[in-house]
Write an enzyme that holds these catalytic residues in place. Structure first.
Site, PDB file in Angstrom:
ATOM      1  N   SER A 134       3.724 -20.100  -1.507  1.00 34.81           N
ATOM      2  CA  SER A 134       3.541 -21.521  -1.266  1.00 34.81           C
ATOM      3  C   SER A 134       2.825 -22.169  -2.431  1.00 34.81           C
ATOM      4  O   SER A 134       2.233 -21.505  -3.273  1.00 34.81           O
ATOM      5  CB  SER A 134       2.730 -21.735   0.022  1.00 34.81           C
ATOM      6  OG  SER A 134       1.826 -20.678   0.253  1.00 34.81           O
TER       7      SER A 134
ATOM      8  N   GLU B  26       0.835  -1.212   0.000  1.00 39.87           N
ATOM      9  CA  GLU B  26       0.000   0.000   0.000  1.00 39.87           C
ATOM     10  C   GLU B  26       0.863   1.253   0.000  1.00 39.87           C
ATOM     11  O   GLU B  26       0.617   2.213  -0.741  1.00 39.87           O
ATOM     12  CB  GLU B  26      -0.893   0.020   1.243  1.00 39.87           C
ATOM     13  CG  GLU B  26      -2.293  -0.490   1.028  1.00 39.87           C
ATOM     14  CD  GLU B  26      -3.198  -0.198   2.215  1.00 39.87           C
ATOM     15  OE1 GLU B  26      -3.310   0.989   2.600  1.00 39.87           O
ATOM     16  OE2 GLU B  26      -3.790  -1.147   2.749  1.00 39.87           O
TER      17      GLU B  26
ATOM     18  N   VAL C 289      -5.301  -5.772   5.776  1.00 33.83           N
ATOM     19  CA  VAL C 289      -4.663  -4.649   6.453  1.00 33.83           C
ATOM     20  C   VAL C 289      -4.919  -3.377   5.654  1.00 33.83           C
ATOM     21  O   VAL C 289      -4.950  -3.406   4.421  1.00 33.83           O
ATOM     22  CB  VAL C 289      -3.143  -4.894   6.630  1.00 33.83           C
ATOM     23  CG1 VAL C 289      -2.455  -5.062   5.298  1.00 33.83           C
ATOM     24  CG2 VAL C 289      -2.478  -3.779   7.423  1.00 33.83           C
ATOM     25  N   ASP C 290      -5.143  -2.276   6.352  1.00 36.89           N
ATOM     26  CA  ASP C 290      -5.300  -0.964   5.719  1.00 36.89           C
ATOM     27  C   ASP C 290      -4.484   0.067   6.484  1.00 36.89           C
ATOM     28  O   ASP C 290      -4.423   0.037   7.722  1.00 36.89           O
ATOM     29  CB  ASP C 290      -6.772  -0.511   5.724  1.00 36.89           C
ATOM     30  CG  ASP C 290      -7.540  -1.001   4.505  1.00 36.89           C
ATOM     31  OD1 ASP C 290      -6.913  -1.574   3.601  1.00 36.89           O
ATOM     32  OD2 ASP C 290      -8.766  -0.820   4.476  1.00 36.89           O
TER      33      ASP C 290
ATOM     34  N   ASP D 171      -6.474  -9.296   1.494  1.00 38.59           N
ATOM     35  CA  ASP D 171      -6.107  -7.934   1.905  1.00 38.59           C
ATOM     36  C   ASP D 171      -6.732  -7.672   3.273  1.00 38.59           C
ATOM     37  O   ASP D 171      -7.860  -7.197   3.382  1.00 38.59           O
ATOM     38  CB  ASP D 171      -6.600  -6.917   0.878  1.00 38.59           C
ATOM     39  CG  ASP D 171      -6.091  -5.500   1.179  1.00 38.59           C
ATOM     40  OD1 ASP D 171      -5.372  -5.328   2.184  1.00 38.59           O
ATOM     41  OD2 ASP D 171      -6.436  -4.586   0.419  1.00 38.59           O
TER      42      ASP D 171
END
Length: 823
Positions: free
Chosen positions: A264, A195, A338-339, A336
């Protein structure tokens, strides 16, 4: 003169003898911490006999009369073999590294204190299930029982490293295990730095060009984003916006460089696609290479049945592996979760930030960081409604934070009610794919794709908490956004039922290589940034190339080193270079270029360690990307040290005008993409010639692509690195199924720093024919023969059997540890 010579010789011999004596004494003290695997103990903490049978690969098979006793045995075994690793990881999660390492780790400690991971882990202890609570306590008792043996028996302080650093070890607590699971989530995350980097690039160029260098995988989604400067006015004036990144992190810094987050492979076939008639599963998670490995192989004989596979020292569970009825593997989902928020400070009171309801005070708490050989520092930790406030020196946040603002982070792992460990323990008892999916509903972070097989069915389910974002979120999670706008804030979590799920597919095969799995509109999209767009193409070809699969075909796929990226990009980039021009005289740059082109023209894309073509290709692509982006991005180009295949393809196919990258902005002439390809090849050949010589046919990819299993503390210490580090020539590359992620920068940009630390293949037609291996050995003690004994098998693509048969485990066992209740 003769007398002087005799005395000099005597002095030399005396000093040499003293040096040898010192080495012998040091080795003797260090060897005292090697555990005796054939010992018997009477210990508090167990209700009945516990037996730890270590097979000939030093894999502990733990037997007990109750599940808590078995987890006690696992804690005991983990501590015997990986005590230093466990204590180092705990100190990292606690933000207490500087107590033993001094100033070098203050920044790491500060980040962990501000994220408050350990406090959140402590609060999460109370929300675990009764079964997990008992397991965590029993595991801690097992670790502490070994610590008592070390102290009472003067057993070399438990590990050689404790002779160099503080030997004080606090007792293990249940919160420590939860904290280590949270630390793993931090190490796997890539969305936060992504980000910030997207915002930095957005401040420097137009959106179409941002999408070139940071492309999204094909499929429905958003094509453009608002400019970051329009979201956060004043961001273009942030301190250091046009400066290079902060200095490289300390090796102990838990956040990995961009591109080295979780990766992975996992795939499974049901009975209709299996030659043996049993379901098949293959899994190999990719993490940074360390000595010892992140993974530790273990077998637990629980009341619900035996489970065997890969564990994390410090955590009482089998994270990857199988039981007699179920197999499971993990791949990073790239959810996603996380911000980053930009918080506006009150100009009249900088302890307040703007919220949708007006100005609101930040929550605060002080924390003291003790530093070896220095004065302690006091941190003031702050939180907004969105999450912890981070200073600009972390994640390059200062480069995008305007004056009068601070940055905060919303992240699912920052939950004080994290039941991930409980969910993982429930998985061990599951017998069917649906049971396993239900068991993981309480899993919070790190989000993973869980690939499953039972005796008949295959499936895949994304596990982990997905944040609920508003439809009107300004950047859809791709850029930092103003934290005072309601639509940019999270509103809890999405239901577990919305997580992507694939069970019993018509084709009989499921799999994931960190590729995009669903094509859904925001906010159910999962992610706009995925970990793979290339390996999946090769995987799909291998899976579809045969009607039925076997354990061996899954093994071949897991060890496959053919680069789809090389095979697709080289014809595109070299279209105007192949077999053009007359033969050039020997010894000229033109002749060297012709020889290089002749080699790669007939190459099939196999990144084999013994071949020259992979090195020519890798150096060419690295030089090409550097030439394309340096003039536009300036210092920011250093953030894109590894090849981005979609960027190169967009440029050479001129997607949305992307060929503009080929023109050098500062030059008067207009350079074509063919010009860039030729110049980059010349750059690469100069670099190769300076390092490896001009005999291109005798180059070896493995000389450049050396796997470096580095001790996280002593790996760079002269005189000790030879003892603690493990180095191996390896095949594979950034975009092969047998992944060997390159460093990207430094004097050895192609060294292999991230790969499959664990490989497992399970065949439920004959479960005890299943295979696994880790990248080093089971022991973390460099004087143990089990420090690196599995590493050479791993390098050669070999495996060891995975058996739940106790008699097979006992055959040629290296030792049997017996524990009886103290009274």
């Amino acid at each position: 003169m003769a007398s002087i010579f005799r005395w000099s010789l005597r002095l030399f011999l005396a000093l040499a003898g003293l040096a040898i004596l010192a080495v012998v004494i040091a080795l003797w003290f260090a060897s005292r911490s090697l555990p005796d695997y054939d010992a018997s103990y009477r210990l508090d903490g167990v209700s009945g006999p516990v037996e730890i049978v270590r097979d000939n690969a030093n894999v502990p098979h733990v037997f007990g009369e109750s599940d808590p006793d078995v987890f006690f045995g696992l804690g005991f075994a983990h501590a015997q073999d990986r005590l230093w690793q466990m204590m180092l990881l705990r100190r990292t999660a606690q933000g207490r590294l500087s107590e033993i390492f001094g100033q070098r780790t203050v920044r790491t400690d500060e980040l962990l204190r501000r994220l408050d991971l350990y406090n959140l882990a402590t609060r999460s202890v109370d929300v675990q299930t009764p079964y997990a609570t008992e397991a965590l306590r029993a595991y801690a008792d097992g670790v502490n029982a070994w610590l008592a043996q070390v102290n009472d028996g003067a057993m070399g302080r438990g590990a050689p490293e404790f002779f160099l650093f503080s030997p004080q070890i606090a007792p293990w607590q249940p919160a420590d295990s939860i904290a280590l699971a949270k630390l793993m989530a931090l190490q796997l995350n890539s969305h936060l730095p992504n980000e910030v980097l997207r915002a930095r690039v957005s401040l420097q160029m137009d959106d179409p060009r941002v999408e070139d260098i940071m492309p999204s995988p094909a499929g429905n989604g958003i094509a453009t984003l608002p400019e970051y400067a329009s979201l956060v006015p004043g961001a273009e004036d942030a301190p250091g916006t046009r400066l290079a990144s902060l200095p490289p992190e300390d090796p102990l810094y838990p956040v990995k460089p961009l591109g080295l987050g979780g990766a992975s492979n996992a795939w499974a076939a049901d009975t209709s696609r299996s030659a043996s008639g049993g379901t098949l599963l293959a899994n190999d998670p990719h993490l940074g290479l360390t000595a010892p490995s992140v993974w530790y192989l273990a077998r637990l004989e629980l009341e619900s049945g035996g489970v065997i596979g890969g564990s994390l020292p410090g955590v009482p569970s089998i994270l990857l592996g199988r039981s007699s009825e179920l197999g499971w593997g993990l791949t990073s989902s790239y959810l996603d979760d996380v911000d980053v928020h930009i918080e506006r400070l009150n100009p009249d009171n900088p302890e307040e930030v703007l919220t949708p309801e007006g100005w609101k005070p930040l929550r605060e708490r002080t924390s003291i960081v003790l530093i070896k050989d220095a004065e302690p520092i006091t941190l003031t930790l702050r939180w907004s409604d969105n999450g912890p406030v981070l200073p600009g020196r972390h994640f390059d946040l200062e480069t995008i934070t305007p004056p009068g603002h601070v940055a905060s982070v919303s992240w699912t792992v920052l939950s004080p009610a994290d039941t991930s460990v409980s969910a993982g323990l429930e998985l061990l008892k599951a017998k069917t794919v649906p049971d396993a999916i239900d068991a993981m509903e309480g899993f919070i972070a790190p989000s993973q794709n869980l690939t499953l097989v039972d005796r008949e069915t295959v499936g895949m389910k994304m596990i982990g908490a997905a944040p609920r974002r508003a439809d009107g979120h300004q950047s859809k999670g791709r850029l930092p956004t103003p934290g005072w706008i309601a639509d940019n804030r999270w509103d809890g979590r999405l239901p577990y039922t919305t997580n992507p799920e694939f069970v019993g597919p018509a084709g009989g095969i499921v799999g994931n290589t960190n590729n995009k799995t669903v094509d859904r509109p925001f906010p159910l999209h999962v992610s706009y940034s995925w970990g793979d767009t290339q390996r999946v193409q090769r995987w799909r070809r291998l899976m579809q190339s045969r009607e039925v699969h076997t354990r061996e075909s899954f093994m071949e796929a897991q060890l496959d080193t053919v680069s789809f990226t090389a095979r697709s990009l080289l014809p595109l980039i070299g279209a105007d270079l192949w077999f053009t021009g007359e033969a050039a005289p020997e010894g000229t740059p033109e002749r060297l270029r012709q020889r290089a082109l002749d080699l790669v023209a007939s190459w099939n894309g196999e990144m084999n360690e013994h071949l020259p073509e992979p090195l020519i290709y890798a150096a060419w692509m690295r030089a090409l990307q550097s030439r394309l982006i340096t003039d536009e991005l300036g210092p920011l180009a250093d953030e894109f040290a590894r090849l981005e295949p979609l960027f190169i393809e967009r440029v050479y196919r001129d997607v949305n005008g992307a060929s503009v990258w080929c023109d050098v902005v500062q030059s008067a002439r207009v350079e074509t993409c063919s010009d860039m390809a030729r110049l980059a090849l010349d750059d690469a050949l100069i670099w190769i010639s300076e390092r490896y010589g001009t005999a291109l046919e005798s180059l070896r990819w493995g000389d450049a692509h050396e796997a470096v299993h580095e001790h996280p503390v002593l790996g760079e210490v002269s005189g000790l690195s030879w003892l603690f580090n493990i180095r191996q020539s390896t095949s594979g590359g950034d975009n092969t199924l047998q992944r060997g992620r390159t460093a990207g920068d430094g004097p050895n940009p192609f060294r292999n720093v991230s790969a499959a630390g664990y490989r497992g293949i399970y065949d439920f037609a004959d479960p005890d024919s299943s295979l696994f291996v880790i990248s080093t050995g089971q022991s973390g003690h460099p004087l143990s023969r089990h420090y690196d004994d599995l590493g050479e098998l791993w390098r050669r693509g070999e495996y060891i059997p995975m058996t739940l048969d106790p008699e097979l485990a006992r055959a040629a066992a290296v030792g049997v540890t017996r524990i009886e209740p103290a009274r």
